[in-house]
Enzyme design. Structure first.
Site, PDB file in Angstrom:
ATOM      1  N   PHE A   1     -24.067  22.055  63.553  1.00  0.00           N
ATOM      2  CA  PHE A   1     -23.443  22.310  64.851  1.00  0.00           C
ATOM      3  C   PHE A   1     -22.041  21.739  65.041  1.00  0.00           C
ATOM      4  O   PHE A   1     -21.493  21.845  66.119  1.00  0.00           O
ATOM      5  CB  PHE A   1     -24.325  21.814  65.993  1.00  0.00           C
ATOM      6  N   GLY A   2     -21.506  21.105  64.051  1.00  0.00           N
ATOM      7  CA  GLY A   2     -20.142  20.653  64.301  1.00  0.00           C
ATOM      8  C   GLY A   2     -19.636  19.716  63.236  1.00  0.00           C
ATOM      9  O   GLY A   2     -20.284  19.461  62.225  1.00  0.00           O
TER      10      GLY A   2
ATOM     11  N   LYS B   1     -18.842  13.616  67.340  1.00  0.00           N
ATOM     12  CA  LYS B   1     -19.205  14.947  66.859  1.00  0.00           C
ATOM     13  C   LYS B   1     -18.593  15.985  67.775  1.00  0.00           C
ATOM     14  O   LYS B   1     -18.822  15.995  68.987  1.00  0.00           O
ATOM     15  CB  LYS B   1     -20.723  15.104  66.827  1.00  0.00           C
TER      16      LYS B   1
ATOM     17  N   LEU C   1     -15.700  12.755  58.952  1.00  0.00           N
ATOM     18  CA  LEU C   1     -16.778  12.051  58.244  1.00  0.00           C
ATOM     19  C   LEU C   1     -17.730  13.035  57.592  1.00  0.00           C
ATOM     20  O   LEU C   1     -18.388  12.733  56.613  1.00  0.00           O
ATOM     21  CB  LEU C   1     -17.580  11.190  59.217  1.00  0.00           C
ATOM     22  N   GLY C   2     -17.853  14.174  58.184  1.00  0.00           N
ATOM     23  CA  GLY C   2     -18.774  15.145  57.617  1.00  0.00           C
ATOM     24  C   GLY C   2     -18.865  16.364  58.502  1.00  0.00           C
ATOM     25  O   GLY C   2     -18.426  16.359  59.646  1.00  0.00           O
ATOM     26  N   ARG C   3     -19.418  17.381  57.932  1.00  0.00           N
ATOM     27  CA  ARG C   3     -19.596  18.620  58.641  1.00  0.00           C
ATOM     28  C   ARG C   3     -21.050  18.993  58.550  1.00  0.00           C
ATOM     29  O   ARG C   3     -21.673  18.703  57.534  1.00  0.00           O
ATOM     30  CB  ARG C   3     -18.843  19.712  57.892  1.00  0.00           C
ATOM     31  N   GLY C   4     -21.550  19.636  59.508  1.00  0.00           N
ATOM     32  CA  GLY C   4     -22.943  20.058  59.364  1.00  0.00           C
ATOM     33  C   GLY C   4     -23.456  20.463  60.686  1.00  0.00           C
ATOM     34  O   GLY C   4     -22.669  20.803  61.571  1.00  0.00           O
TER      35      GLY C   4
ATOM     36  N   ASP D   1     -34.187  19.268  60.916  1.00  0.00           N
ATOM     37  CA  ASP D   1     -33.205  19.281  59.843  1.00  0.00           C
ATOM     38  C   ASP D   1     -33.089  17.896  59.229  1.00  0.00           C
ATOM     39  O   ASP D   1     -31.994  17.385  59.029  1.00  0.00           O
ATOM     40  CB  ASP D   1     -31.856  19.784  60.374  1.00  0.00           C
TER      41      ASP D   1
END
Ligand SMILES: *[C@@H]1O[C@H](CO)[C@@H](O)[C@H](O)[C@H]1NC(C)=O
Ligand SMILES: *[C@@H]1O[C@H](CO)[C@@H](O)[C@H](O)[C@H]1NC(C)=O
Ligand SMILES: *[C@@H]1O[C@H](CO)[C@@H](O)[C@H](O)[C@H]1NC(C)=O
Ligand SMILES: *[C@@H]1O[C@H](CO)[C@@H](O)[C@H](O)[C@H]1NC(C)=O
Ligand SMILES: *[C@@H]1O[C@H](CO)[C@@H](O)[C@H](O)[C@H]1NC(C)=O
Length: 951
Positions: free
Chosen positions: A616-617, A633, A611-614, A734
């Site tokens: 910490f994982g 995650k 679904l996505g990266r960002g 963040d």
């Protein structure tokens, strides 16, 4: 050079020239010191500076130089340090060049009247610069980086310049308090000190000054503080700019006396209270009251250009009075000087709807309790509170309230308790009817007063009037003088300890009983079908209990003792990971799921499920067997390795406590070896960034303005909770549009919080390793790593800008000017044309929506103020947005929220609710009969729910 100089001097002497040789020499020193002397077009040698004809830019009187006018010529270089030997100088214009280095002292230039050194690069100002400038009329030093690291303050010697009319020292690192003498300079009419680092109050001496222009706006650092009452005496004022400071207190009632006033900027302060009628009646060209904590009604202003966004008004329509209860409460607050903490919360027109801090309401939505103990309140109690008939209790212990208790408090019909313990209340003490418990100990001025106040003819009433203990205590009463029935002073009777004990025990038992009843009552009201026995450990089996890989353990603790241990997973024994064995004690609940399950549901973390990266994982989509979607995650090994297991679990424990409708909630987690997995609710519409920036390529509809407003409010609510309502202060660090997720109704939830170190208790600023995303980072955090909740507010402001413009926070591909959205936006936001042009083209901005757009633009600017101190709290943001959303979008927040889980309820209760829902549905899968809400509701876990311990 030396030789040349000697020749020149000889020449001058020989020719017995008109110009004073020393003046001549200084002009040469000046010219020769420059990097680009040619710009002056001064002759190489020979010609006399004073002429005739005189040198360009030089003017003389007799043989002395009286003026040098080199404005805006691009000249670069230092000034000679002996400059003050030009003793006849009376007008010096060096503004808007590139002079640099140390400014020479001007001391002793007693004929100097006009000095313009503004917009240069002088980096040092000597402290004797101002000595003996007895003829000075105009001095402008703006925009020079004087003494940058230490700052500087205006030396007292300037007080001798009694003819000074215009003093302009903007943007030149002035520090500290405003000198008192500035208010006493008899001729001063214009004082411009904006953009410095001034602090402290406006001195009282300013009350006598005849200033017409006073600019003190935008002080860096904490800014100027204190009340602004003195300005009401400055009757000559025509422009008063105080914005961008930390002024407090109210707008003076008599500000209307400033009959010459044309412009008044008070925006961006902490001003409180009502807008005085005298201000509303003034006919100003411009009045800016934005971003304060002004309360009460918005009056009808006579002035043309008025703005007053981002305050705590009761209603958003001018000229409409507040509800009468609100008026009473504001009056009460006024007596206490409108304390900041309350002024920022008490906005809107219904104390019960938004549940104002420190108030409780009864079932008729009337204020029944004022509960403000230890709120650092000072001031007096206002009699008007007596009109709030619904009041049952007033608890104000542990403050610094002074004055008397107003006599007409006794008219409060429903009052049962007035607690003013440990204040500074004085006599006289009014006499309350029976049944009112008045607690007054710890008020030195009242010592002994109650004795006099009412000689009670009847037998002495009991000491504690509620519940009345049996009057068998006569023995203990003997030494006590008569009292009014209602006053309680905890003077300890010497005898009958047992009796006291009995009373205490009695009260305690009663209290416990009452508590239990209340809890029962609340519980039953809230959850019609709920029962009280809370589970101490629950094992949840999705679908097929025989499949060991499917066992999901959600063990929750909620027995009445509140002890924190949890039980291990299913007694089936097939679920057995070393890591979880040791994870039996997690602070508030233990939500463990097996890695195998997660592997399976995510197709072994298949790339197509990503679904996505960002932060910490990587996040994967997963689908449980019953169709419930989850987001998993998978922490990067680097991250997990750096954290011990204990620390990780401790964080999970805390994270699982953070539950809010607008925060993506953690549902479960999994630990195995170095693998750390977190399971979150799945939000089908994905990240806000996708809908703002990539809607075209993803073939989505662009978000409407209404949707954006609601998203902004949702996010603000989530952040407010994170900052102030959760048990501990969390700083997200963040926040960005890719961390804001949307459900099918386009309601937003904030994700990815809490994976960085949490703010320690009671300390909201931590200097720490940088986490965050460029373009969203608050300057103080980016530069110094100083992190407070205000860094999140900054990021939030950037998100608002993205919502407005449809531009990413940082666009490497964009022009220099527009690359950083925050920076660019702040420059354009105040011009209507430029703001309109910057709007996301998919938004159809008409006159009507523009109103709300400009409020949001203003708010975004406020949130991204350079100084953290000047940024609002999230609760303020919520207030502002809630008002707009209420006005523009007729939605019922409650009805919308019912589609998801109400994450405000504790986990234990949540599980219970699912269970109830399930039992009502008799095993029917919830997948078929509810569409949009499934992913937001981890019903899969509760599917074949079984609450028996262990089985
Ligand atoms: C500015 O800095 C210089 C050198 O550090 C110092 O001597 C001077 O007194 C400062 N000026 C003022 C006005 O304080
Ligand atoms: C001084 O200030 C007044 C305003 O009080 C202004 O009108 C005038 O132009 C200023 N004079 C100079 C020389 O800047
Ligand atoms: C309001 O302010 C703007 C700019 O600040 C100005 O252009 C406009 O003329 C003002 N309007 C009135 C009615 O004074
Ligand atoms: C209480 O108020 C006083 C001034 O009214 C202030 O100086 C002090 O810092 C406040 N204390 C707290 C704990 O807020
Ligand atoms: C309380 O007393 C004040 C004056 O002392 C008066 O103005 C006010 O109306 C009174 N309120 C009530 C409820 O009687």
């Amino acid at each position: 050079m030396e030789f040349y100089m000697v020749v020149v001097l000889c020449l001058m002497t020989v020719a017995n020239s008109a110009t004073d040789p020393n003046d001549w020499k200084i002009l040469y020193d000046f010219k020769n010191g420059l990097d680009n002397p040619e710009l002056l077009k001064w002759p190489l040698h020979g010609d006399d500076p004073c002429g005739p004809p005189s040198w360009p830019h030089v003017f003389c009187s007799g043989n002395r130089v009286t003026q040098i006018q080199i404005k805006d010529l691009g000249v670069k270089g230092p000034l000679p340090q002996n400059f003050n030997q030009l003793t006849k100088l009376y007008n010096l214009g060096l503004q808007r060049n590139n002079f640099y280095g140390k400014l020479p002292s001007f001391s002793g230039l007693s004929e100097l009247e006009y000095v313009y050194l503004d917009y240069n690069g002088f980096d040092t100002i000597p402290s004797d610069f101002f000595d003996g400038l007895t003829s000075l009329r105009v001095l402008a030093l703006d925009s020079n980086p004087f003494n940058q690291s230490t700052g500087w303050s205006i030396p007292d010697s300037l007080a001798k310049s009694v003819q000074l009319t215009n003093l302009s020292l903007m943007h030149c690192n002035l520090l500290g308090p405003l000198p008192d003498f500035l208010g006493k300079l008899p001729s001063l009419t214009a004082l411009k000190l904006s953009y410095n680092r001034l602090s402290g109050e406006i001195p009282a001496s300013f009350g006598q000054s005849l200033l017409q222009i006073l600019w003190l706006n935008d002080q860096d650092g904490e800014g100027m503080t204190g009340p602004i009452d003195v300005v009401a005496k400055m009757v000559s004022l025509s422009q008063l700019w105080l914005h961008g400071n930390d002024f407090t207190g109210t707008i003076p009632e008599d500000i209307g006396a400033l009959s010459s006033l044309r412009e008044l900027n008070l925006n961006g302060n902490q001003l409180v209270g009502l807008i005085p009628q005298s201000l509303a009646s003034m006919q100003l060209d411009k009045l800016d009251l934005n971003n304060n904590l002004l309360m009460g009604p918005i009056p009808e202003f006579k002035s043309g250009n008025v703005s007053y966004e981002s305050n705590s008004f009761c209603l958003s329509k001018p000229g409409v009075a507040c509800a009468s209860d609100v008026n009473i409460l504001l009056d009460f607050l006024g007596g206490l000087g409108y304390p900041f903490k309350l002024a920022s919360h008490w906005s809107g027109n219904d104390p019960c709807k938004a549940s104002w801090l420190g108030l409780s309401c009864d079932s008729n939505s009337k204020v029944s309790i004022i509960n403000l103990p230890r709120f650092n309140l000072s001031g007096t109690l206002t009699p008007s509170i007596a009109n709030l008939d619904s009041l049952i209790e007033i608890r104000l212990g542990g403050n610094s309230i002074n004055g008397a208790i107003p006599k007409n408090f006794t008219e409060l019909k429903s009052l049962r308790l007035l607690d003013v313990t440990n204040n500074n209340i004085g006599p006289p003490l009014p006499e309350f009817r029976d049944g009112v418990r008045l607690v007054i100990d710890g008020n030195p001025l009242l010592d002994g007063v109650h004795n006099r106040s009412s000689p009670s003819p009847s037998p002495s009433p009991p000491m504690i009037s509620q519940p009345p203990p049996r009057n068998s205590s006569s023995g203990s009463r003997r030494p006590s003088p008569p009292r009014t029935g209602s006053v309680e002073v905890r003077s300890q009777p010497k005898s009958s300890r047992t009796l006291k004990l009995l009373i205490i025990v009695g009260i305690a038992v009663a209290a416990v009983l009452v508590l239990i009843l209340v809890l029962l009552f609340i519980y039953c009201c809230k959850k019609r079908k709920g029962t009280l026995e809370a589970p101490s450990s629950i094992v949840v089996h999705p679908r097929d209990p025989s499949d060991p890989e499917n066992i999901v353990k959600i063990a929750v603790l909620s027995n009445t003792t509140g002890s924190l241990s949890t039980k291990t997973a299913a007694s089936s024994g097939s679920y057995n990971s070393g890591a979880t064995e040791s994870s039996n004690v997690v602070e508030s609940g233990n939500l463990v799921i097996s890695v195998q399950v997660l592997r399976k549901v995510t197709g072994n973390f298949a790339p197509q499920n990503e679904l996505g990266r960002g932060g910490f994982g990587t996040v994967y989509k997963g689908e449980l067997e019953d169709g419930t979607k989850i987001a998993v995650k998978r922490m990067e090994t680097g991250v997990s390795a750096s954290k011990g297991l204990d620390e990780f679990q401790a964080e999970i424990g805390v994270l699982s406590k953070v539950r809010h409708r607008h925060l993506v909630s953690l549902l479960a987690y999994s630990i195995e070896g170095t693998e750390r997995l977190l399971v979150y609710e799945y939000l089908p519409q994905g990240a806000l960034s996708k809908h703002l920036f990539h809607w075209k390529s993803q073939e989505l509809e662009p978000l409407t303005w209404t949707q954006r407003l609601i998203i902004a409010l949702d996010v603000a609510r989530g952040m407010e909770y994170l900052h102030s309502l959760a048990l501990q202060t969390f700083i997200h660090r963040d926040l960005k549009s890719s961390n804001i997720l949307l459900d099918d109704d386009f309601r937003a939830k904030v994700s990815d919080f809490g994976l960085v170190k949490l703010a320690p208790d009671g300390k909201k600023s931590v200097a720490t390793r940088l986490a965050g995303t460029f373009g969203y980072l608050a300057p103080e955090y980016a530069v110094m790593g100083k992190i407070t909740t205000k860094a999140d507010v900054f990021s939030y402001g950037v998100v608002l800008m993205e919502l407005l413009t449809g531009l990413t926070a940082l666009g490497e591909e964009r022009s220099e000017e527009t690359r950083y959205l925050a920076e660019w936006f702040c420059r354009i936001k105040s011009s209507k044309e430029r703001l309109m042009a910057a709007l996301d083209p998919t938004l159809e901005a008409n006159e009507e929506t523009f109103k709300s757009i400009s409020i949001i633009a203003e708010l975004a600017g406020h949130c991204t103020a350079r100084e953290p101190y000047h940024r609002p709290d999230m609760c303020h943001v919520v207030n502002v947005l809630a008002q707009i959303v209420e006005k523009w979008i007729p939605i019922n927040d409650e009805s919308v929220s019912s589609s998801g889980i109400d994450l405000n309820v504790p986990l234990a209760q949540m599980l219970k609710n699912w269970q109830n829902a399930e039992s009502r549905k008799t095993g029917h899968s919830c997948l078929e009969d509810s569409k949009g809400s499934i992913p937001a509701r981890p019903a899969g876990f509760a599917e074949s729910f079984n609450s028996s311990d262990g089985r």
